[in-house]
Write a protein that holds these residues in place. Structure first.
Motif, PDB file in Angstrom:
ATOM      1  N   GLN A 420      41.863  73.943  41.393  1.00 28.51           N
ATOM      2  CA  GLN A 420      42.162  75.017  42.347  1.00 28.51           C
ATOM      3  C   GLN A 420      40.893  75.487  43.038  1.00 28.51           C
ATOM      4  OE1 GLN A 420      44.254  77.908  39.988  1.00 28.51           O
ATOM      5  NE2 GLN A 420      46.197  76.818  40.157  1.00 28.51           N
ATOM      6  N   LEU A 421      39.821  75.603  42.271  1.00 31.33           N
ATOM      7  CA  LEU A 421      38.553  76.074  42.850  1.00 31.33           C
ATOM      8  C   LEU A 421      38.072  75.109  43.935  1.00 31.33           C
ATOM      9  CD1 LEU A 421      35.966  77.763  43.013  1.00 31.33           C
ATOM     10  CD2 LEU A 421      35.062  76.460  41.082  1.00 31.33           C
ATOM     11  N   ASN A 422      38.108  73.811  43.634  1.00 29.26           N
ATOM     12  CA  ASN A 422      37.567  72.845  44.606  1.00 29.26           C
ATOM     13  C   ASN A 422      38.472  72.677  45.818  1.00 29.26           C
ATOM     14  OD1 ASN A 422      34.871  71.506  43.647  1.00 29.26           O
ATOM     15  ND2 ASN A 422      36.069  71.982  41.827  1.00 29.26           N
ATOM     16  N   ALA A 423      39.784  72.819  45.613  1.00 26.06           N
ATOM     17  CA  ALA A 423      40.704  72.786  46.765  1.00 26.06           C
ATOM     18  C   ALA A 423      40.453  74.012  47.639  1.00 26.06           C
ATOM     19  CB  ALA A 423      42.147  72.750  46.280  1.00 26.06           C
ATOM     20  N   TYR A 424      40.190  75.125  46.986  1.00 27.50           N
ATOM     21  CA  TYR A 424      39.887  76.369  47.721  1.00 27.50           C
ATOM     22  C   TYR A 424      38.607  76.193  48.539  1.00 27.50           C
ATOM     23  CZ  TYR A 424      38.061  81.122  48.336  1.00 27.50           C
ATOM     24  OH  TYR A 424      37.523  82.276  48.868  1.00 27.50           O
ATOM     25  N   ILE A 425      37.588  75.625  47.903  1.00 27.29           N
ATOM     26  CA  ILE A 425      36.300  75.416  48.597  1.00 27.29           C
ATOM     27  C   ILE A 425      36.504  74.559  49.842  1.00 27.29           C
ATOM     28  CG2 ILE A 425      34.065  74.214  48.418  1.00 27.29           C
ATOM     29  CD1 ILE A 425      34.081  75.024  45.406  1.00 27.29           C
ATOM     30  N   ARG A 426      37.202  73.477  49.656  1.00 33.02           N
ATOM     31  CA  ARG A 426      37.397  72.540  50.774  1.00 33.02           C
ATOM     32  C   ARG A 426      38.159  73.236  51.922  1.00 33.02           C
ATOM     33  NH1 ARG A 426      38.639  68.860  54.908  1.00 33.02           N
ATOM     34  NH2 ARG A 426      40.873  68.796  54.911  1.00 33.02           N
ATOM     35  N   GLN A 427      39.207  74.013  51.574  1.00 33.51           N
ATOM     36  CA  GLN A 427      39.999  74.673  52.616  1.00 33.51           C
ATOM     37  C   GLN A 427      39.156  75.725  53.347  1.00 33.51           C
ATOM     38  OE1 GLN A 427      42.927  73.676  53.594  1.00 33.51           O
ATOM     39  NE2 GLN A 427      43.215  75.289  55.133  1.00 33.51           N
ATOM     40  N   GLN A 428      38.345  76.467  52.576  1.00 33.53           N
ATOM     41  CA  GLN A 428      37.497  77.483  53.197  1.00 33.53           C
ATOM     42  C   GLN A 428      36.509  76.831  54.155  1.00 33.53           C
ATOM     43  OE1 GLN A 428      39.523  80.225  52.140  1.00 33.53           O
ATOM     44  NE2 GLN A 428      37.589  81.099  52.763  1.00 33.53           N
ATOM     45  N   LEU A 429      35.898  75.726  53.700  1.00 32.93           N
ATOM     46  CA  LEU A 429      34.922  75.036  54.560  1.00 32.93           C
ATOM     47  C   LEU A 429      35.589  74.546  55.840  1.00 32.93           C
ATOM     48  CD1 LEU A 429      32.656  72.884  52.189  1.00 32.93           C
ATOM     49  CD2 LEU A 429      32.236  75.166  53.076  1.00 32.93           C
ATOM     50  N   LEU A 430      36.799  74.020  55.693  1.00 39.75           N
ATOM     51  CA  LEU A 430      37.513  73.510  56.870  1.00 39.75           C
ATOM     52  C   LEU A 430      37.739  74.636  57.879  1.00 39.75           C
ATOM     53  CD1 LEU A 430      39.156  71.160  58.193  1.00 39.75           C
ATOM     54  CD2 LEU A 430      41.161  72.059  57.002  1.00 39.75           C
ATOM     55  N   GLU A 431      38.190  75.779  57.373  1.00 38.94           N
ATOM     56  CA  GLU A 431      38.521  76.879  58.284  1.00 38.94           C
ATOM     57  C   GLU A 431      37.266  77.509  58.892  1.00 38.94           C
ATOM     58  OE1 GLU A 431      41.420  79.477  56.423  1.00 38.94           O
ATOM     59  OE2 GLU A 431      42.646  77.735  55.888  1.00 38.94           O
ATOM     60  N   GLU A 432      36.172  77.525  58.112  1.00 39.28           N
ATOM     61  CA  GLU A 432      34.906  78.051  58.664  1.00 39.28           C
ATOM     62  C   GLU A 432      34.347  77.119  59.730  1.00 39.28           C
ATOM     63  OE1 GLU A 432      32.938  79.822  54.559  1.00 39.28           O
ATOM     64  OE2 GLU A 432      31.880  78.286  55.669  1.00 39.28           O
ATOM     65  N   GLY A 433      34.413  75.817  59.444  1.00 35.21           N
ATOM     66  CA  GLY A 433      34.022  74.806  60.432  1.00 35.21           C
ATOM     67  C   GLY A 433      32.537  74.454  60.497  1.00 35.21           C
ATOM     68  N   GLU A 434      31.687  75.158  59.724  1.00 34.14           N
ATOM     69  CA  GLU A 434      30.248  74.824  59.836  1.00 34.14           C
ATOM     70  C   GLU A 434      29.988  73.393  59.355  1.00 34.14           C
ATOM     71  OE1 GLU A 434      27.608  77.324  57.544  1.00 34.14           O
ATOM     72  OE2 GLU A 434      25.851  76.132  58.135  1.00 34.14           O
ATOM     73  N   PHE A 435      30.637  73.041  58.236  1.00 30.91           N
ATOM     74  CA  PHE A 435      30.525  71.682  57.679  1.00 30.91           C
ATOM     75  C   PHE A 435      31.895  71.028  57.740  1.00 30.91           C
ATOM     76  CE2 PHE A 435      27.305  74.184  55.564  1.00 30.91           C
ATOM     77  CZ  PHE A 435      26.204  73.344  55.542  1.00 30.91           C
TER      78      PHE A 435
END
Ligand SMILES: Cc1ncc(COP(=O)(O)O)c(C=O)c1O
Length: 483
Positions: A420-435
């Motif tokens: 759950q933590l890593n899926a959360y990280i990936r989704q947050q990064l996607l929505e932020e868009g920096e990486f």
């Protein structure tokens, strides 16, 4: 002729907007190579994206330069140093110029007359890659539209060469199958199903701990298939796998195929290009024994999509795949005419894709591919050691390539929480868009996955990524979102 048609084909209009476009793209390239605030992915949900373009359409005709600018700004930025997601290469700019040239000329390559230059250049490119594999003069092949289509076409050739029935002409009464690692790209499975082989037609060989095909199991699976009346025609080796970048033991597969007179196909869509790197070509040892090899030039050869080489150790095999008369294109299907590519490709009309790759080779030689592959694979190793040095991080495995899989598990969370933590990280990064990074599942565990495609990505961006992930992870418990 109407004014509208005159306007659309006006050379001066073209010159002007062409110059503007090139200026805009050159500025864009410069920005992606700098420490820019530009996001790697300007994220919008699919519904938001569609709504925006429907609104654009509703406004009717407009300025094409404004359109080009908006397409550029709102697209994912493959040339961005923080783009580290899927295996799509930032094309070398000269190959984009070649794309423009070939789009305007719009020659095909099904028949020689419609693409004389395209066909000859394609052959030069293909033979160059064959020589890198250490194949002799009887080797050859063609370019086609993507690894998925190339793998299917190779397996059709395998069926033609190895099946005891002539399925092409008479249909099949027999159950046919191929063997491939469970870690292989899904398009191999799809190819078997397209050929009508169904579940039984794709025999998945388990992968070992390092996610390589467990080649010692091949014999057992073959005997089991025979006992069930299934005729295996081919074994597919992955060079490398998509999820983890692992190379199968191609030599072991080659020996097995030789012993059992099976077709040996290598899906080298991503990692076949290692053949150009003196440092990493050992990874594809055994590939030279394959009957057919697929290499995506739009993955590790700096060329725009879609450009895929399908290569045959004995080029004659490639002429046997399809046997159809097309009187309006060529008079005799049986003739081995390299210059009428449509006899051997799934496509009829096909882009002048060889021109893109040849523009790269003409400008920089094969040295650029060697340098690129070596640098990116080295960077994969550097990134892995950066991950290993930090507290709370786990590497899925030491990377063989530029594909690196890892996860963040600072408090040794149990498997469910880690996922759950890593899926959360990936989704947050996607929505932020920096990486831009992606995720994958290896041995049923979820990992973050990077493919280091950009020759401008350095340790600085990789370090920034790891730091950003740690910051994002710190917000995990405070959220009620359930990923
Ligand atoms: C190993 C492998 N084979 C085949 C493919 C499919 O290639 P394409 O996307 O060019 O159809 C991919 C794509 O990622 C791949 O990694």
């Amino acid at each position: 002729m109407s004014d509208l048609l005159h306007k659309a084909f006006d050379p001066e209009n073209f010159r002007q907007s062409g110059h503007q476009l090139i200026d805009m793209l050159a500025d864009y390239l410069r920005e992606t190579q700098s420490d820019t605030n530009l996001k790697a992915i300007p994220w919008k949900t699919p519904d938001e994206q569609l709504k925006a373009w429907k609104e654009d359409e509703a406004q009717g005709k407009g300025d094409v330069m404004a359109l080009f600018k908006r397409v550029m700004e709102d697209s994912i930025h493959i040339h961005h140093k923080k783009y580290m997601g899927h295996q799509v290469v930032p094309p070398a700019p000269v190959t984009a110029l070649a794309s423009l040239l070939s789009s305007l000329l719009n020659n095909g390559s099904a028949v020689y007359e419609m693409g004389a230059v395209a066909n000859a250049i394609e052959r030069v490119v293909v033979q160059r890659i064959c020589r890198e594999i250490d194949w002799q003069d009887e080797a050859g092949g063609f370019l086609t539209s993507g690894g998925t289509l190339a793998n299917l076409t190779a397996l059709l050739a395998a069926r033609r060469a190895k099946s005891s029935e002539d399925v092409w002409l008479k249909g099949s009464g027999k159950k046919l199958a191929l063997m491939v690692s469970e870690e292989a790209h899904y398009c191999v499975d799809r190819a078997a199903r397209v050929m009508g082989w169904g579940d039984e037609g794709i025999i998945k060989i388990p992968a070992d701990k390092r996610l390589r095909m467990h080649t010692e199991s091949l014999e057992d699976y073959l005997q089991q298939a025979k006992a069930q009346g299934i005729e295996v025609v081919a074994v597919v080796g992955s060079a490398c796998t998509t999820s983890s970048g692992t190379y199968d033991d191609l030599e072991a597969i080659a020996n097995f195929c030789q012993q059992h007179k099976l077709w040996f196909h290598v899906d080298g869509a991503h990692g076949g290009t290692a053949v150009f790197s003196p440092k990493y070509r050992h990874l594809v040892k055994g590939m030279e024994q394959a009957d057919s090899v697929v290499i995506d030039l739009h993955k590790m050869m700096l060329t725009p999509a879609l450009t895929t080489a399908l290569l045959f150790k004995n080029e004659a095999d490639s002429y046997r795949t399809f046997a159809q008369q097309a009187q309006y294109l060529w008079s005799d299907q049986e003739e081995h005419e390299w210059y009428n590519m449509g006899k051997r490709t799934m496509e009829c009309t096909k882009l002048m894709m060889g021109v893109k790759a040849y523009a790269l080779l003409k400008s920089y030689g094969t040295e650029i591919i060697s340098e690129y592959v070596t640098r990116q694979y080295d960077l994969g190793k550097t990134f892995a050691s950066m991950i290993e040095k930090r507290q709370g991080w786990e590497l899925a495995m030491p990377p063989a390539t530029n594909i690196v899989c890892f996860r963040y598990r600072p408090e040794k969370q149990d498997e469910t929480e880690a996922e759950q933590l890593n899926a959360y990280i990936r989704q947050q990064l996607l929505e932020e868009g920096e990486f831009y990074i992606v995720q994958t599942r290896l041995k049923n565990k979820l990992y973050l996955r990077t493919t280091l495609m950009n020759p401008f990505t350095t340790e600085k961006e990789l370090n920034a990524l790891l730091e950003r992930i740690e910051e994002v992870a710190a917000t995990w418990k405070s959220t009620t979102l359930n990923y």
